[in-house]
Design a protein around this motif. Sequence first.
Motif: not given
Length: 189
Positions: A64-70
């Motif tokens: 999800g977005v958070k995984n990509l951001l991390d």
Amino acid sequence: MKQIIYITIGMGVLVLIANKMFRATKKNLFIGRNIVIGDSHAVGIGSRIKLAVVDSKLAKGGWGVKNLLDAVNIYTISPEVGKIFISIGTNGQFNDLRNLPLLVTELKQKFPNATLYAYMGSFGWSGDRSQNGLNKTKNNQLAFYNILRNLGVKILANGLNYQRTDLLAHSTSSPEAKAIILEINSIIN
């Protein structure tokens, strides 16, 4: 003696001008690596793009977005990347709106010379499949990509959108996937 001074100054000015021109040209010489990042759609569709690679540090199924951001947060600054194609949002039913500005800001910092593109992910094959659920997800999808557009990300004309099954959603042979692949290849060329 004055002529030597004028010649020296003139040569110095020419060197400075040439140096500035070379720097401006040099800055763009190495830009050109194209990457595909995000979720399983990035992995699948990215594998079919001729002049781009799926960056395995920035693309994984289920993200999800958070995984990509991390993942982007710990990525090395890469000024040589020219274009980034993003597929993200499906694995959260397009609900993670608050992390989108952070993601775009971080992408622009890590890839300062890159143009950012995104293509719409799929829905309908998971989550609430009732008509109300599908309508809500479609509205979430539109809001999600409007935020990305407002943050300066170019949204591709083609997207995966509604898919009845997981198999159809992840097929790189569907008309929707083929249209995305064709559009990305035309942007790169």
